[in-house]
Design an enzyme around this catalytic site. Structure first.
Site, PDB file in Angstrom:
ATOM      1  N   LYS A 175      69.543 -18.696  81.750  1.00  0.00           N
ATOM      2  CA  LYS A 175      68.883 -18.966  80.463  1.00  0.00           C
ATOM      3  C   LYS A 175      68.462 -17.646  79.796  1.00  0.00           C
ATOM      4  O   LYS A 175      68.526 -16.578  80.414  1.00  0.00           O
ATOM      5  CB  LYS A 175      67.652 -19.848  80.706  1.00  0.00           C
ATOM      6  CG  LYS A 175      66.586 -19.205  81.588  1.00  0.00           C
ATOM      7  CD  LYS A 175      65.524 -20.192  82.024  1.00  0.00           C
ATOM      8  CE  LYS A 175      64.485 -19.492  82.897  1.00  0.00           C
ATOM      9  NZ  LYS A 175      63.525 -20.454  83.469  1.00  0.00           N
ATOM     10  N   TYR A 184      52.133   9.488  66.097  1.00  0.00           N
ATOM     11  CA  TYR A 184      51.184   8.759  65.249  1.00  0.00           C
ATOM     12  C   TYR A 184      49.776   8.813  65.834  1.00  0.00           C
ATOM     13  O   TYR A 184      49.589   8.646  67.047  1.00  0.00           O
ATOM     14  CB  TYR A 184      51.571   7.279  65.169  1.00  0.00           C
ATOM     15  CG  TYR A 184      52.706   6.967  64.217  1.00  0.00           C
ATOM     16  CD1 TYR A 184      52.643   7.291  62.874  1.00  0.00           C
ATOM     17  CD2 TYR A 184      53.834   6.291  64.696  1.00  0.00           C
ATOM     18  CE1 TYR A 184      53.683   6.947  62.015  1.00  0.00           C
ATOM     19  CE2 TYR A 184      54.868   5.954  63.844  1.00  0.00           C
ATOM     20  CZ  TYR A 184      54.789   6.289  62.496  1.00  0.00           C
ATOM     21  OH  TYR A 184      55.808   5.957  61.658  1.00  0.00           O
TER      22      TYR A 184
HETATM   23  C1  LIG Z   1      63.567 -20.205  84.853  1.00  0.00           C
HETATM   24  C2  LIG Z   1      63.691 -21.358  85.772  1.00  0.00           C
HETATM   25  C3  LIG Z   1      64.328 -21.195  87.024  1.00  0.00           C
HETATM   26  C4  LIG Z   1      64.682 -19.828  87.579  1.00  0.00           C
HETATM   27  O1  LIG Z   1      63.480 -19.255  88.045  1.00  0.00           O
HETATM   28  P1  LIG Z   1      63.389 -17.799  88.707  1.00  0.00           P
HETATM   29  O2  LIG Z   1      61.959 -17.674  89.062  1.00  0.00           O
HETATM   30  O3  LIG Z   1      63.801 -16.850  87.633  1.00  0.00           O
HETATM   31  O4  LIG Z   1      64.297 -17.765  89.872  1.00  0.00           O
HETATM   32  C5  LIG Z   1      64.557 -22.327  87.783  1.00  0.00           C
HETATM   33  N1  LIG Z   1      64.147 -23.556  87.363  1.00  0.00           N
HETATM   34  C6  LIG Z   1      63.526 -23.752  86.183  1.00  0.00           C
HETATM   35  C7  LIG Z   1      63.100 -25.108  85.780  1.00  0.00           C
HETATM   36  C8  LIG Z   1      63.263 -22.659  85.359  1.00  0.00           C
HETATM   37  O5  LIG Z   1      62.620 -22.838  84.201  1.00  0.00           O
END
Ligand SMILES: *Cc1c(COP(=O)(O)O)cnc(C)c1O
Length: 343
Positions: free
Chosen positions: A33, A242
């Protein structure tokens, strides 16, 4: 070229997947994702499919398109966000499996795409996504008669092995799913490390693949090399950047390099972070600006062409610690302006 380069080591990514896969006896999928945690979902998914990943997870349906294009038609892609209004066409065209989170989503799915594969996300205690026990009990019979491909839930505290929430969620998930005969998934990276009772049929790691905690043995996957635009001499007593927040304590060489807060290098790192010229630490001096950083390179053995913010000496979790956040946020915050180079 003044564009900073984000080098992405796909071999390290693949080795991290293999290392996590070796931690269980079950199928290891991959969570890609947020554009593959900022590294490029297509490249990442393609490399992981070659390493042996047979299943992918994204957050929203639109993210599934790039992954589908990269891995071809065969391997399943699941959507954590489920089936939202207006998703039917994309779910069908890209052949994505929504993880239905509520009775509303279930009705929408069965109405819009009868016969299209789906899974169910259950809430085992995190109170973020998924059907709660009562909701699940109300529809389980209808759902199970329609052959869901996966039942899943997510752990809230899996990065803290001793946290009592882990066992509590494990019990709840078992209670909701034991005896169903449907493949099950509870664990992301943290859950894999908790041990076999958390593994069920499929794990779905994300961060560990990309080199982040809590998978401490992970190989680093990213190097961020930022080109030097110019180097100037700054005399003792002169200011840099800055707001004049840095006053040179001695005569020094200051390199101005080509990245800034618009690239995910938080302004809160002003006067606080070290970059690297090869093996020489070079502190950032003055404020982080939108496109530029100023770095004390006085100690570098020769004038550098690049400085590394991320690399062998410093990973995303080190930067995260300075900012009181987590490596996930640093990684996914790496901006679109970098040239992403894959090797
Ligand atoms: C993001 C997510 C994962 C992966 O989690 P990690 O901690 O990055 O391994 C797995 N399941 C769900 C529902 C997530 O939102």
């Amino acid at each position: 070229m003044a564009q900073a380069v984000l080098q992405i080591d796909l071999t390290a990514l693949q080795n991290n997947w293999r290392a996590l896969d070796a931690r269980s006896d079950v199928e290891t999928a991959a969570t890609v994702k947020a554009n593959g945690y900022g590294l490029g979902a297509g490249h990442v998914a393609h490399a992981l499919a070659h390493a042996g990943a047979r299943r992918f997870f994204v957050a929203v349906a639109e993210e599934g398109l790039a992954v589908r294009a990269a891995i071809g038609p065969e391997l399943p892609i699941h959507v954590y966000g489920g089936h939202m209004e207006g998703d039917a066409r994309i779910l069908r065209d890209a052949d994505l499996i929504p993880m239905l989170n509520s009775v509303d989503q279930l009705s929408r799915h069965l109405e819009a795409l009868p016969g299209h594969p789906f899974g169910i996300q259950l809430d085992s205690g995190m109170n973020r996504l998924g059907m709660e026990l009562a909701e699940w009990e109300a529809v389980a019979e209808i759902v199970l008669a329609r052959d869901p491909v996966l039942l899943m839930s997510h752990l809230a505290c899996s990065d803290e092995a001793e946290h009592p929430m882990n066992a509590q969620q494990l019990d709840n998930f078992r209670y909701m799913t034991d005896g169903t005969d449907v493949p099950r998934s509870l664990s992301a990276t943290g859950g894999i490390l908790l041990g076999p009772e958390y593994h069920f049929d499929i794990t779905r790691p994300g961060i560990g693949l990309y080199g982040g905690a809590p998978f401490l043995e992970a190989l680093p996957v990213v190097r961020l090399a930022i080109p030097v635009i110019q180097i100037r001499e700054v005399l003792a007593g002169e200011s840099v950047g800055y707001g004049n927040t840095y006053i040179a304590p001695r005569d020094m060489q200051v390199a101005t390099i080509s990245a800034g807060y618009a690239d995910g290098i938080h302004r809160a790192l002003s006067n606080r972070v070290t970059l690297w010229a090869g093996d020489t630490p070079c502190p950032l001096v003055g404020r982080v600006s939108m496109d530029l950083l100023t770095i004390d390179v006085t100690d570098a053995p020769e004038p550098p062409d690049f400085l590394d913010l991320l690399g062998p000496h410093q990973g995303v979790d080190d930067i995260a610690a300075l900012l009181d956040t987590i490596g996930y946020e640093i990684l996914t915050g790496l901006g679109p302006r970098y040239a992403r180079q894959y090797f």
